[in-house]
Scaffold this motif. Structure first.
Motif, PDB file in Angstrom:
ATOM      1  N   PRO A  33      62.413  62.955 -35.969  1.00  0.00           N
ATOM      2  CA  PRO A  33      62.022  61.624 -35.443  1.00  0.00           C
ATOM      3  C   PRO A  33      62.377  60.512 -36.340  1.00  0.00           C
ATOM      4  N   GLU A  34      62.528  59.505 -36.382  1.00  0.00           N
ATOM      5  CA  GLU A  34      62.633  58.349 -37.428  1.00  0.00           C
ATOM      6  C   GLU A  34      61.139  58.050 -37.479  1.00  0.00           C
ATOM      7  N   VAL A  35      60.665  58.440 -38.435  1.00  0.00           N
ATOM      8  CA  VAL A  35      59.131  58.189 -38.613  1.00  0.00           C
ATOM      9  C   VAL A  35      58.810  56.922 -38.882  1.00  0.00           C
ATOM     10  N   GLU A  36      59.378  56.114 -39.716  1.00  0.00           N
ATOM     11  CA  GLU A  36      59.085  54.741 -40.096  1.00  0.00           C
ATOM     12  C   GLU A  36      59.145  53.913 -38.823  1.00  0.00           C
ATOM     13  N   GLU A  37      60.403  54.206 -37.899  1.00  0.00           N
ATOM     14  CA  GLU A  37      60.386  53.460 -36.665  1.00  0.00           C
ATOM     15  C   GLU A  37      59.072  53.457 -35.724  1.00  0.00           C
ATOM     16  N   LEU A  38      58.888  54.781 -35.719  1.00  0.00           N
ATOM     17  CA  LEU A  38      57.899  55.143 -34.575  1.00  0.00           C
ATOM     18  C   LEU A  38      56.340  54.603 -35.289  1.00  0.00           C
ATOM     19  N   LYS A  39      56.349  54.432 -36.460  1.00  0.00           N
ATOM     20  CA  LYS A  39      55.029  54.362 -36.841  1.00  0.00           C
ATOM     21  C   LYS A  39      54.398  52.759 -36.792  1.00  0.00           C
ATOM     22  N   VAL A  40      55.499  52.136 -36.582  1.00  0.00           N
ATOM     23  CA  VAL A  40      55.227  50.690 -36.233  1.00  0.00           C
ATOM     24  C   VAL A  40      54.394  50.686 -34.960  1.00  0.00           C
ATOM     25  N   GLY A  41      53.188  49.937 -34.987  1.00  0.00           N
ATOM     26  CA  GLY A  41      52.121  49.773 -34.027  1.00  0.00           C
ATOM     27  C   GLY A  41      51.213  50.840 -33.808  1.00  0.00           C
ATOM     28  N   LEU A  42      51.403  51.868 -34.392  1.00  0.00           N
ATOM     29  CA  LEU A  42      50.826  53.232 -34.224  1.00  0.00           C
ATOM     30  C   LEU A  42      49.494  53.237 -35.152  1.00  0.00           C
ATOM     31  N   ASP A  43      49.801  52.537 -36.356  1.00  0.00           N
ATOM     32  CA  ASP A  43      48.852  52.761 -37.366  1.00  0.00           C
ATOM     33  C   ASP A  43      47.192  52.063 -37.112  1.00  0.00           C
ATOM     34  N   SER A  44      47.266  51.087 -35.804  1.00  0.00           N
ATOM     35  CA  SER A  44      46.024  50.411 -35.658  1.00  0.00           C
ATOM     36  C   SER A  44      45.553  50.989 -34.205  1.00  0.00           C
ATOM     37  N   LEU A  45      46.421  51.796 -33.572  1.00  0.00           N
ATOM     38  CA  LEU A  45      46.247  52.001 -32.406  1.00  0.00           C
ATOM     39  C   LEU A  45      45.033  52.950 -32.252  1.00  0.00           C
ATOM     40  N   TYR A  46      45.016  53.825 -33.165  1.00  0.00           N
ATOM     41  CA  TYR A  46      43.560  54.684 -32.691  1.00  0.00           C
ATOM     42  C   TYR A  46      42.952  54.951 -34.258  1.00  0.00           C
ATOM     43  N   ARG A  47      41.740  55.033 -34.182  1.00  0.00           N
ATOM     44  CA  ARG A  47      40.903  55.602 -35.144  1.00  0.00           C
ATOM     45  C   ARG A  47      40.162  56.675 -34.937  1.00  0.00           C
ATOM     46  N   ILE A  48      39.778  57.479 -35.998  1.00  0.00           N
ATOM     47  CA  ILE A  48      38.994  58.761 -35.543  1.00  0.00           C
ATOM     48  C   ILE A  48      38.188  59.040 -36.720  1.00  0.00           C
ATOM     49  N   VAL A  49      37.108  59.573 -36.495  1.00  0.00           N
ATOM     50  CA  VAL A  49      36.161  59.750 -37.645  1.00  0.00           C
ATOM     51  C   VAL A  49      35.908  61.378 -37.793  1.00  0.00           C
ATOM     52  N   TYR A  50      36.287  61.880 -38.841  1.00  0.00           N
ATOM     53  CA  TYR A  50      36.090  63.477 -39.223  1.00  0.00           C
ATOM     54  C   TYR A  50      34.629  63.610 -39.626  1.00  0.00           C
ATOM     55  N   ASP A  51      34.151  64.723 -38.925  1.00  0.00           N
ATOM     56  CA  ASP A  51      32.841  65.249 -39.503  1.00  0.00           C
ATOM     57  C   ASP A  51      33.273  66.150 -40.595  1.00  0.00           C
ATOM     58  N   CYS A  52      32.960  65.751 -41.735  1.00  0.00           N
ATOM     59  CA  CYS A  52      33.248  66.847 -42.765  1.00  0.00           C
ATOM     60  C   CYS A  52      32.369  66.937 -43.858  1.00  0.00           C
ATOM     61  N   ASN A 112      28.017  71.189 -38.052  1.00  0.00           N
ATOM     62  CA  ASN A 112      26.759  70.180 -37.433  1.00  0.00           C
ATOM     63  C   ASN A 112      25.660  69.601 -38.402  1.00  0.00           C
ATOM     64  N   SER A 113      26.004  70.373 -39.628  1.00  0.00           N
ATOM     65  CA  SER A 113      24.952  69.865 -40.477  1.00  0.00           C
ATOM     66  C   SER A 113      24.562  68.546 -40.786  1.00  0.00           C
ATOM     67  N   ASP A 114      23.676  67.972 -40.919  1.00  0.00           N
ATOM     68  CA  ASP A 114      23.355  66.499 -41.121  1.00  0.00           C
ATOM     69  C   ASP A 114      23.820  65.869 -42.501  1.00  0.00           C
ATOM     70  N   SER A 115      24.110  66.923 -43.304  1.00  0.00           N
ATOM     71  CA  SER A 115      24.449  66.792 -44.608  1.00  0.00           C
ATOM     72  C   SER A 115      26.013  66.410 -44.770  1.00  0.00           C
ATOM     73  N   ARG A 116      26.627  66.351 -43.596  1.00  0.00           N
ATOM     74  CA  ARG A 116      28.148  66.248 -43.537  1.00  0.00           C
ATOM     75  C   ARG A 116      28.573  65.052 -43.985  1.00  0.00           C
ATOM     76  N   ILE A 117      29.627  64.666 -44.561  1.00  0.00           N
ATOM     77  CA  ILE A 117      30.034  63.509 -44.848  1.00  0.00           C
ATOM     78  C   ILE A 117      30.979  62.915 -43.651  1.00  0.00           C
ATOM     79  N   ARG A 118      30.898  61.911 -43.116  1.00  0.00           N
ATOM     80  CA  ARG A 118      31.720  61.144 -41.876  1.00  0.00           C
ATOM     81  C   ARG A 118      32.716  60.320 -42.583  1.00  0.00           C
ATOM     82  N   LYS A 119      33.926  60.681 -42.359  1.00  0.00           N
ATOM     83  CA  LYS A 119      35.052  60.126 -43.054  1.00  0.00           C
ATOM     84  C   LYS A 119      35.868  59.542 -41.693  1.00  0.00           C
ATOM     85  N   GLU A 120      35.989  58.031 -41.828  1.00  0.00           N
ATOM     86  CA  GLU A 120      36.694  57.521 -40.857  1.00  0.00           C
ATOM     87  C   GLU A 120      38.358  57.420 -41.224  1.00  0.00           C
ATOM     88  N   LEU A 121      39.055  57.537 -40.500  1.00  0.00           N
ATOM     89  CA  LEU A 121      40.490  57.307 -40.718  1.00  0.00           C
ATOM     90  C   LEU A 121      41.191  56.749 -39.570  1.00  0.00           C
TER      91      LEU A 121
END
Ligand code: FE
Ligand code: FE
Length: 306
Positions: free
Chosen positions: A287-306, A88-97
Motif C-alpha cells: 500500500p501507499e503508506v503516506e497516502e493512506l496515512k492522511v486522515g488516519l492520524d487523528s481518527l483513533y486514539r488508544i491507551v496502552y496499559d503497560c 492488571n497491576s495498579d503500578s502499570r504505566i498508561r501510555k496514550e498513542l
C-alpha cells in the motif's frame, strides 16, 4: 524489555527477530491451509510462483519449529496468571498513542535489512484494512483490520518475556492441549501436560462454558483485546476478530468446540470472516503508506496499559 533495546532495529535485535518469527508463523499458516484441498487435484496456486520460495519455506519451518517448541513449553497456567496480574497491576504505566503513532512504533520493530521480512507492520495493517474495505465490509471491521496486530507493542512495553509470549498461534491453557495445535508434540515439554487436572477431561473448565471464559495463551491477541474491550466502541464481532485471530485450532481446525456456548457460533463466524484478510492480503500490492496515512492520524486514539 527496555524501549531503547527495541528502537534500534538491527538484524540481530530482538525486534527484528520478533518481526521475522511473526512473518514466518503467518507464512506457515498460509502454506498449511493450501494443503487442505483434495490430494489428487491439480495444483494451480504455484503456476506463476518462483519455486525458490520452497527453500524459504524450509528455513521458515525450522525457525517456526524452534519458536513453537519454546512457546509450547512455557505457556503454562502459572505463567498466564502471572502475566494477567502484571497486566492488571495498579503500578502499570498508561501510555496514550494515536493508532498511527502506535503503528509507527510497531513499525520500528521491523528491520528493513532483514531478508526474511517482506512486509512492515504498517503495510500489513493497511493491507488488511484495505482488503476489507475493497470488499465493501463495514467500517468497524476495517478498523479491526487496521489495529488487530497492535498488541505486538507489548514487547516494547515490558509485558512480554520474548517472542514466545507475543506472536504465534494461540490456544487455551488449563485444559488438554489439542492435537490440532501446530507442533502439538512440543506440549510434552510443558509441565501442565503432566498436571492431572489440566491434562484430563475439560481441565479447569466445563463443557459449554463459553470460549470467552478460556484462559487464552498470553500474546498480542489477548493483550490488545484486553485494551480495546474497555476503550473502544467496536462491536463484539470486532473484539472477537482481535482476540481470536491466532486461535487456528478453534476457528480453522474445529478443536475446542465443546467449550462453546450458544452465542459462540456468532463469535466463530466473525473470526472466520476476518481470517482471510489477515492471512492472504499479504500477497497484495504494497500500500501507499503516506497516502493512506492522511486522515488516519487523528481518527483513533488508544491507551496502552503497560
Ligand atoms: Fe496477529
Ligand atoms: Fe496480522
Amino acid at each position: 524489555m527496555a524501549p531503547s533495546a527495541i528502537s534500534m532495529s538491527t538484524p540481530s535485535s530482538p525486534a527484528a527477530d520478533l518481526e521475522a518469527i511473526s512473518d514466518a508463523v503467518d507464512e506457515v499458516n498460509v502454506l498449511k491451509n493450501q494443503t487442505m484441498t483434495a490430494y489428487d487435484t491439480t495444483s494451480a496456486f504455484d503456476s506463476t510462483k518462483d519455486k525458490t520460495q520452497f527453500r524459504q519455506y524450509t528455513t521458515a519451518t525450522a525457525r517456526v519449529q524452534d519458536f513453537y517448541y519454546e512457546q509450547h513449553a512455557k505457556q503454562t497456567v502459572a505463567y498466564n496468571l502471572a502475566a494477567r496480574v502484571r497486566f492488571n497491576s495498579d503500578s502499570r504505566i498508561r501510555k496514550e498513542l494515536s493508532v498511527w503513532e502506535a503503528l509507527e512504533r510497531l513499525n520500528a520493530l521491523t528491520d528493513p535489512s532483514d531478508p526474511d521480512t517482506s512486509l512492515s507492520q504498517i503495510q500489513h495493517a493497511l493491507q488488511t484494512a484495505e482488503a476489507i474495505r475493497r470488499d465493501g465490509k463495514p467500517r468497524w471491521m476495517q478498523a479491526a483490520g487496521l489495529i488487530h496486530d497492535l498488541g505486538k507493542l507489548m514487547l516494547e512495553f515490558g509485558l512480554a518475556e520474548g517472542q514466545w509470549d507475543v506472536v504465534g498461534d494461540s490456544f487455551p491453557v488449563g485444559c488438554p492441549f489439542d492435537d490440532s495445535v501446530i507442533f502439538h508434540e512440543a506440549f510434552a515439554l510443558n509441565p501442565d501436560d503432566k498436571n492431572p487436572v489440566y491434562s484430563s477431561g475439560s481441565g479447569i473448565y466445563e463443557s459449554g462454558c463459553g470460549i470467552e471464559n478460556l484462559l487464552m495463551s498470553w500474546g498480542h491477541d489477548e493483550f490488545l483485546y484486553l485494551i480495546v474491550k474497555d476503550q473502544s466502541t467496536l462491536p463484539p464481532e470486532a473484539l472477537a476478530m482481535i482476540r481470536y485471530h491466532s486461535f487456528y485450532a478453534w476457528h480453522r481446525e474445529g478443536a475446542y468446540r465443546h467449550f462453546m456456548a450458544e452465542k459462540d457460533c456468532a463469535t466463530l463466524n466473525a473470526v472466520q470472516a476476518f481470517s482471510p484478510y489477515d492471512l492472504y492480503s499479504k500477497s497484495d500490492e504494497p500500500p501507499e503508506v503516506e497516502e493512506l496515512k492522511v486522515g488516519l492520524d487523528s481518527l483513533y486514539r488508544i491507551v496502552y496499559d503497560c
